[in-house]
Write an enzyme that holds these catalytic residues in place. Structure first.
Site, PDB file in Angstrom:
ATOM      1  N   ASP A  62       0.670  -1.119   0.054  1.00 13.80           N
ATOM      2  CA  ASP A  62      -0.051   0.058  -0.234  1.00 13.80           C
ATOM      3  C   ASP A  62       0.781   0.984   0.082  1.00 13.80           C
ATOM      4  O   ASP A  62       1.570   1.434   0.937  1.00 13.80           O
ATOM      5  CB  ASP A  62      -0.868  -0.030   1.135  1.00 13.80           C
ATOM      6  CG  ASP A  62      -1.827   1.233   1.255  1.00 13.80           C
ATOM      7  OD1 ASP A  62      -1.665   2.249   0.667  1.00 13.80           O
ATOM      8  OD2 ASP A  62      -2.948   1.077   1.972  1.00 13.80           O
ATOM      9  N   TYR A 155      -9.722  14.186  -7.929  1.00 15.99           N
ATOM     10  CA  TYR A 155      -8.548  13.431  -8.748  1.00 15.99           C
ATOM     11  C   TYR A 155      -7.581  14.478  -9.348  1.00 15.99           C
ATOM     12  O   TYR A 155      -6.149  14.375  -9.062  1.00 15.99           O
ATOM     13  CB  TYR A 155      -8.910  12.922 -10.053  1.00 15.99           C
ATOM     14  CG  TYR A 155      -7.985  12.506 -11.047  1.00 15.99           C
ATOM     15  CD1 TYR A 155      -6.874  11.404 -10.634  1.00 15.99           C
ATOM     16  CD2 TYR A 155      -7.738  13.109 -12.203  1.00 15.99           C
ATOM     17  CE1 TYR A 155      -6.110  11.165 -11.749  1.00 15.99           C
ATOM     18  CE2 TYR A 155      -6.886  12.730 -13.248  1.00 15.99           C
ATOM     19  CZ  TYR A 155      -6.128  11.609 -12.913  1.00 15.99           C
ATOM     20  OH  TYR A 155      -5.043  11.441 -13.862  1.00 15.99           O
ATOM     21  N   LYS A 159      -3.070  14.982  -8.865  1.00 17.86           N
ATOM     22  CA  LYS A 159      -2.342  14.920 -10.170  1.00 17.86           C
ATOM     23  C   LYS A 159      -1.513  15.994 -10.397  1.00 17.86           C
ATOM     24  O   LYS A 159      -0.261  15.884 -10.822  1.00 17.86           O
ATOM     25  CB  LYS A 159      -2.819  14.369 -11.443  1.00 17.86           C
ATOM     26  CG  LYS A 159      -3.172  12.737 -11.463  1.00 17.86           C
ATOM     27  CD  LYS A 159      -1.947  12.206 -11.564  1.00 17.86           C
ATOM     28  CE  LYS A 159      -2.057  10.618 -11.576  1.00 17.86           C
ATOM     29  NZ  LYS A 159      -0.882   9.684 -11.804  1.00 17.86           N
TER      30      LYS A 159
END
Length: 252
Positions: A62, A155, A159
């Site tokens: 993870d 998101y 990013k």
């Protein structure tokens, strides 16, 4: 760069990371295949890479947990003895209306997309410092950090951090060992969601200059180019068919 050992995060499932791992294996690299939950697919990927006559092994972690990243890196070094290339492909992206986005949505995207990339760069990069030959790190961002589209509010911030993170690590690691280079690729429309309505798919394709959807192989080709050119560092390279420089006329 002479083929050595590569870690490709998020390469278990047959998405962009899989194609990057495949391209590296075809160049002769031994490949550490990282996965978090897709163990069966990762083992299938390893078998595929081994069929190309290179060493390959699957490693679970993870990436949002620093101890698991540390364990991953230690296990890779125990198995292969070194790491010459790190490609950070692991990511999530979830479509959700702004009104429905929760703090947990934002937190999860940052943990996997941004923090996971940071921890891998940090822990692999510091190991590369001790290698006289250094190494090459390539992160995956997103072209749309400069022109984000709606319904991905959790998101895009995660990013968008990849570009700054990439430049930061290029400086931090390059000052410690000038043979370490850190770059990023900012993909455009590659592997669009299968459930994307055809009208939206057509709109995405029309918004590129090349008038077609990209292929994951295009990203893998860019990875190889950045590895092979030893005078490029701190660069964020769009691989987007011209989408980041072209704003189509909505009346066209």
């Amino acid at each position: 760069m002479t083929p050595g050992v590569a870690i490709v995060t998020g390469s278990g499932k047959k998405r962009v990371g899989w194609y990057v791992a495949d391209a590296l294996a075809r160049k002769g690299y031994s490949v550490a295949v990282h996965y978090r939950s897709s163990e069966r697919e990762a083992r299938e990927t390893v078998a595929h890479l081994q069929s190309l006559n290179v060493a390959a092994e699957a490693f679970r972690a993870d990436l949002a947990k620093d101890q698991e990243v540390s364990s991953l890196v230690e296990r890779v070094f125990q198995s292969f003895g070194r790491v010459d290339v790190l490609v950070n492909c692991a990511a999530i992206w979830e479509r959700k209306k702004l009104e429905a986005v929760t703090a947990e949505d934002v937190r999860r995207h940052f943990e996997i997309n941004t923090l996971g990339t940071f921890l891998c760069c940090q822990q692999v990069g510091l190991r590369m410092v001790a290698q006289p030959s250094g190494g090459c790190i390539i992160n995956l961002g997103d072209w749309a950090e400069i022109r984000p589209y709606p319904d991905y509010s959790a998101y895009f911030p995660s990013k968008g951090g990849i570009s700054v993170l990439t430049r930061n690590f290029a400086v931090e690691l390059g000052l410690r060992n000038p043979n370490i280079r850190v770059n990023a690729i900012l993909p455009g429309p590659v592997l669009l969601p299968e459930d994307l309505p055809q009208a939206e798919r057509n709109e995405v394709i029309a918004s590129t200059l090349v008038k077609r959807e990209g292929r994951p192989e295009n990203v893998a080709q860019a990875v190889l180019a950045l590895i092979e050119n030893d005078f490029i560092t701190g660069v964020c390279l769009p691989v987007d068919g011209g989408r980041s420089v072209y704003a189509p006329n909505p009346q066209d």
